[in-house]
Write a protein that holds these residues in place. Structure first.
Motif, short mmCIF file in Angstrom:
data_model
loop_
_atom_site.label_atom_id
_atom_site.label_comp_id
_atom_site.label_asym_id
_atom_site.label_seq_id
_atom_site.Cartn_x
_atom_site.Cartn_y
_atom_site.Cartn_z
N MET A 1 1.05 9.54 -15.54
CA MET A 1 1.23 9.82 -14.04
C MET A 1 0.20 9.21 -13.04
O MET A 1 0.50 8.54 -12.39
N GLU A 2 -1.17 9.07 -13.73
CA GLU A 2 -2.24 8.46 -13.05
C GLU A 2 -1.76 7.03 -12.84
O GLU A 2 -2.00 6.32 -12.01
N PHE A 3 -1.25 6.51 -13.94
CA PHE A 3 -0.95 5.04 -14.03
C PHE A 3 -0.09 4.67 -12.93
O PHE A 3 -0.26 3.65 -12.25
N PHE A 4 0.99 5.52 -12.98
CA PHE A 4 2.13 5.20 -11.93
C PHE A 4 1.67 5.44 -10.60
O PHE A 4 1.87 4.45 -9.70
N LEU A 5 0.68 6.45 -10.14
CA LEU A 5 0.07 6.63 -8.92
C LEU A 5 -0.72 5.71 -8.59
O LEU A 5 -0.71 5.02 -7.49
N GLN A 6 -1.66 4.95 -9.50
CA GLN A 6 -2.28 3.93 -9.37
C GLN A 6 -1.65 2.60 -8.98
O GLN A 6 -2.12 2.08 -7.83
N LEU A 7 -0.51 2.63 -9.71
CA LEU A 7 0.39 1.37 -9.25
C LEU A 7 1.06 1.54 -7.65
O LEU A 7 1.06 0.78 -7.20
N ILE A 8 1.31 2.64 -7.33
CA ILE A 8 2.07 3.01 -6.11
C ILE A 8 0.96 2.81 -5.09
O ILE A 8 1.10 2.11 -4.15
N VAL A 9 -0.23 3.35 -5.55
CA VAL A 9 -1.36 3.22 -4.27
C VAL A 9 -1.70 1.58 -3.94
O VAL A 9 -1.78 1.08 -2.87
N ALA A 10 -1.73 1.03 -5.10
CA ALA A 10 -2.04 -0.46 -5.08
C ALA A 10 -1.01 -1.40 -4.23
O ALA A 10 -1.21 -2.13 -3.38
N GLY A 11 0.12 -0.73 -4.68
CA GLY A 11 1.46 -1.42 -4.20
C GLY A 11 1.51 -1.28 -2.40
O GLY A 11 1.79 -2.05 -1.82
N ILE A 12 1.17 0.11 -2.12
CA ILE A 12 1.24 0.25 -0.63
C ILE A 12 0.22 -0.53 0.08
O ILE A 12 0.58 -0.86 1.21
N VAL A 13 -1.01 -0.72 -0.52
CA VAL A 13 -2.03 -1.50 0.20
C VAL A 13 -1.49 -2.91 0.24
O VAL A 13 -1.64 -3.39 1.35
N MET A 14 -1.17 -3.55 -0.81
CA MET A 14 -0.61 -4.88 -0.60
C MET A 14 0.63 -4.82 0.25
O MET A 14 0.60 -6.03 1.16
N GLY A 15 1.36 -4.12 0.07
CA GLY A 15 2.64 -3.83 1.11
C GLY A 15 2.10 -3.96 2.64
O GLY A 15 2.87 -4.62 3.34
N SER A 16 1.16 -3.18 2.94
CA SER A 16 0.87 -3.22 4.21
C SER A 16 0.17 -4.48 4.91
O SER A 16 0.41 -4.70 5.99
N ILE A 17 -0.37 -5.22 3.89
CA ILE A 17 -0.85 -6.84 4.43
C ILE A 17 0.56 -7.58 4.54
O ILE A 17 0.76 -8.30 5.44
N TYR A 18 1.50 -7.51 3.75
CA TYR A 18 2.70 -8.06 3.56
C TYR A 18 3.37 -7.76 5.09
O TYR A 18 3.86 -8.76 5.81
N ALA A 19 3.36 -6.52 5.25
CA ALA A 19 4.13 -5.96 6.52
C ALA A 19 3.54 -6.53 7.69
O ALA A 19 4.09 -7.16 8.51
N ILE A 20 2.29 -6.52 8.02
CA ILE A 20 1.74 -7.02 9.32
C ILE A 20 1.81 -8.57 9.53
O ILE A 20 2.06 -8.96 10.49
N VAL A 21 1.76 -9.36 8.09
CA VAL A 21 2.11 -10.85 8.24
C VAL A 21 3.43 -10.93 8.80
O VAL A 21 3.65 -11.67 9.47
N ALA A 22 4.29 -10.21 7.98
CA ALA A 22 5.80 -10.33 8.11
C ALA A 22 6.22 -10.02 9.63
O ALA A 22 7.24 -10.68 10.31
N LEU A 23 5.52 -9.19 10.24
CA LEU A 23 5.59 -8.68 11.55
C LEU A 23 5.57 -9.98 12.53
O LEU A 23 6.23 -9.89 13.47
#
Lengths: 294, 379
Positions: A1-23
């Motif tokens: 579960m910790e593995f899954f959550l760590q992946l999700i958190v890292a994904g959200i962080v990178m996703g937020s940077i993608y989002a602002i540039v995509a904006l």
């Protein structure tokens, strides 16, 4: 579960940077109908200016950040006024070619001024990560999520509540109708470029703090293309949701599929997902469906 | 008539100016994707030519360096190569893996001695590439030596490979690294792909940690290596990382900061801070003279200088006309040629064009690159 959550958190962080540039892409396309191929170079210019202010003028990072944002606002504004304004009414392919030309010019100027060596921001964020419930997150990433969230909240209020924001939405919706209602469409175009330059520079500064800066940073502008396409080229919500989806999917694919196939899924999977979505929804998740009546 | 006379005199003067010049081509990347390491490398090449010219050139003939920034683009490399040939260069110093491979057939056909900055092992085989030469341990040898180091030093003797999915990224590991690990009994427990421009390597590092890799070999450039080290620190992963040469230098320390502490690197070249090395002392003096403002040089500068030093020395030592065959013959007679300690002594034979087989393993301690081995080979 910790593995899954760590992946999700890292994904959200990178996703937020993608989002602002995509904006940045979305704002320009939504208001002016132009796909801006110089988006990556706006990111580059913003990152170098912030770095220059921080390193050469020894300004506090927050002060450099604010000055960069102000500079980029006017930079974007003048790009539209000097280059794009003259192209109103010209074929779309000519305008795209112009943005490609601008991207080369901006990149060359950056190389002339700052060279090609990789440069780094001084230590701004603590190096030790924040650990919450066994999940580690670097402080620079926390700063990314906070600043992206602030910008997204500001834009939501701006577009919904402010007069200019509503005017921008009106122009995006129907230029002719907006003109007949007395909206200054040219001013709205310039404003779109100004805001796009600002959000791109924020993306550039964040990436620069994570991994240093050299001219290859501009490639990131094109890396967010699947995000923009997935979300729907003209949807602000789409840019945000698309960014987060791609960020999370990248990490989940890397965590679960890479070990099965020997690597590479992290880079490829977002594109596969994008193609599947486009087959079902050709205008992306939130893109406006064009209805043509014959 | 008068015009014709002026023209003839001009042609005569130009030909006089060019007579006695030895032309050498150089393909460099100053503004392309590898410009961060390409620019200092090119500066090393240029300074070496300047030094030779100030010290008699090639047996009294001035060296004319024809340098082209090909931006890491293969078509531009081919165009530049053809132009070099048209201008009658006697040898070329090249750069990347892709372009060196693309040019190899032409190089063989045209018999042009060609030095490369790509350390890909397969271009050093004289049977297929008789005119290609390399100063610096090949990627495969770097991986072999790092594996040998793990075999000697490791407790679990397990390793993972981290690479970018390109010819450059795969070169040290598949098949050479895999085969060597098996041969010496180091267990390969994981392989992870990290893109050269990756901003995040969380998923790869979590998998690597699950696989139980005691060491990981890293074939990337500075930026991706820094991402890997910072994410490993963030996740608390205790795997020890050994980076191959393009990941290891001062830029990496600047990028990764504390996360770089303890990081190992392979290098056939001495570093700027090793002032006990004769060649480094020499380069310090040379830079004081040529570039008084410069206080530090990346290892890439030293790579460029060393490689050009070997090429120009060969031109100087060549008997008779500077033809491809004659230069090749001279190079193949090099036995323990000294680069003033900038690299291990250089040896070329008819059977091998790997100039250097030995390297040192360094470790970052208190932000300094400290050698932890002497020159070692995989043999």
């Amino acid at each position: 579960m910790e593995f899954f959550l760590q992946l999700i958190v890292a994904g959200i962080v990178m996703g937020s940077i993608y989002a602002i540039v995509a904006l940045g892409f979305t704002l320009i396309y939504k208001s002016t109908g132009v796909v801006n191929f110089a988006q990556g170079e706006l990111l580059l210019v913003g990152a170098y200016i912030c770095l220059h202010l921080t390193v050469e003028y020894r300004l506090n990072f927050v002060a450099s950040f604010i000055i960069t944002i102000l500079f980029m606002f006017f930079f974007g504004f003048f790009i539209e006024k000097i280059f794009l304004r003259k192209m109103i009414g010209e074929p779309i392919i000519s305008i795209i070619m112009l943005t490609i030309g601008l991207s080369s010019v901006f990149k060359s100027v950056v190389q002339l001024i700052w060279g090609t060596n990789t440069k780094t921001f001084p230590q701004i964020f603590p190096e030790e990560p924040l650990i919450v419930g066994g999940i580690s997150v670097s402080y620079v990433y926390i700063f990314s999520i906070i600043s992206v969230s602030i910008f997204l909240a500001l834009f939501t209020v701006f577009f919904k509540k402010s007069k200019v924001g509503i005017a921008m939405r009106a122009v995006a919706s129907d230029q002719q109708a907006a003109l007949s209602m007395g909206i200054d469409v040219k001013r709205i175009f310039a404003l779109s470029w100004a805001i796009a330059a600002v959000v791109s520079s924020v993306g550039g500064i964040l990436i620069g703090n994570i991994n240093g800066i050299n001219t290859s940073l501009s490639q990131f502008g094109l890396k967010v293309f699947p995000v923009v396409i997935l979300g729907g080229l003209d949807s602000i919500l789409g840019a945000i949701v698309g960014g987060l989806i791609i960020g999370i999917l990248e990490n989940l694919a890397g965590g679960y599929i890479d070990p099965l196939i020997g690597g590479g899924a992290k880079e490829v999977f977002p594109f596969i997902f994008m193609i599947i979505i486009l087959m079902i929804k050709p205008y992306g998740l939130f893109g406006t469906v064009e209805v043509e009546k014959v | 008539m008068k015009k014709l006379l002026v023209l003839l005199i001009s042609v005569f003067l130009v030909s006089m100016a060019y007579a006695g010049k030895v032309k050498v081509g150089a393909l460099v990347d100053l503004t392309g994707p590898t410009g961060d390491v390409g620019k200092p490398y090119a500066e090393g090449v240029r300074d070496c030519v300047r030094y030779f010219n100030e010290n008699g050139g090639i047996n009294g003939n001035e060296i004319e360096l024809l340098m082209v920034d090909y931006q890491y683009k293969i078509p531009q490399a081919i165009a530049a190569y053809k132009d070099f040939l048209r201008k009658k260069v006697v040898a070329i110093h090249g750069w990347g893996t892709g372009d060196t491979e693309a040019l190899s057939k032409f190089i063989t056909k045209d018999k042009i001695p060609y030095f490369s900055a790509s350390y890909s092992e397969h271009i050093t085989n004289p049977i297929n590439n008789p005119y290609n030469f390399l100063v610096g341990a090949t990627y495969s040898d770097q991986a072999r030596i790092a594996l040998k180091f793990i075999k000697d030093k490791g407790e679990k003797k397990t390793v993972a490979f981290i690479y970018n999915d390109t010819g450059f990224g795969r070169s040290p590991f598949f098949p050479d690294g895999e085969e060597y690990a098996q041969k010496i009994g180091v267990q390969l427990v994981d392989k992870q792909v990290v893109d050269l421009k990756a901003l995040d390597a969380t998923s790869q590092l979590l998998n690597l940690s699950k696989a139980g890799a005691e060491y990981a070999l890293v074939q990337e450039t500075y930026m991706a290596a820094s991402t890997i080290l910072k994410d490993a620190k963030k996740l608390g992963i205790d795997t020890k990382f050994i980076g191959l040469n393009w990941t290891f230098g001062k830029t990496l320390i600047d990028l990764a900061k504390d996360a770089a502490e303890g990081y190992y690197g392979t290098s056939s070249f001495a570093f700027w801070g090793q002032s006990d090395v004769e060649g480094i002392k020499f380069l310090h003096e040379l830079n004081k003279k040529y570039h008084p403002d410069v206080t530090y040089r990346e290892v890439n500068y030293i790579q460029g200088f060393s490689s050009m030093y070997v090429l120009l020395s060969a031109l100087k030592m060549t008997q008779g006309e500077l033809t491809g065959e004659n230069i090749k013959k001279t190079l193949e007679s090099f036995k323990n040629f000294s680069t003033m300690g900038l690299t291990a002594p250089v040896t070329f034979t008819k059977e091998s064009h790997k100039g250097v087989k030995a390297l040192k393993i360094y470790q970052i301690k208190n932000s300094n690159m400290i050698p932890v081995t002497d020159y070692i080979t995989a043999d």
